[in-house]
Design an enzyme around this catalytic site. Structure first.
Site: not given
Length: 88
Positions: A46-48
């Site tokens: 996951a990224d932001s």
């Protein structure tokens, strides 16, 4: 005025299932990949933006506000479940 959703008491198991379903939907992964100790960034990639989307969906589903106080690298599924439960 109370929202009808707030009057329905959910146990932790129910909340956990909903949180995990939303994470799976956002990350495109299988439910068996999303355990309580799963790290969103480290284990699921996951990224932001993914985190913001997950929180947005949770806020809409539970009619709550969640503050993002931790760095993405330290957020686990368990911590997200705790954040939701604490707001119900």
């Amino acid at each position: 005025m109370y929202h009808l959703k707030k009057l329905i008491i959910m146990n932790r198991e129910t909340v956990s299932g909903i949180v995990k379903d939303i994470i799976c939907e956002q990350m495109g992964c299988d439910l068996d990949e999303v355990l309580d100790h799963t790290a969103l960034a480290g284990d699921l990639g996951a990224d932001s933006l993914d985190l913001v989307e997950i929180y947005y969906k949770l806020e809409a589903r539970f009619d709550i506000n969640i503050d993002i106080e931790e760095s993405l690298e330290t957020i686990t599924v368990y911590k997200i479940i705790d954040a939701v439960v604490s707001k119900l």
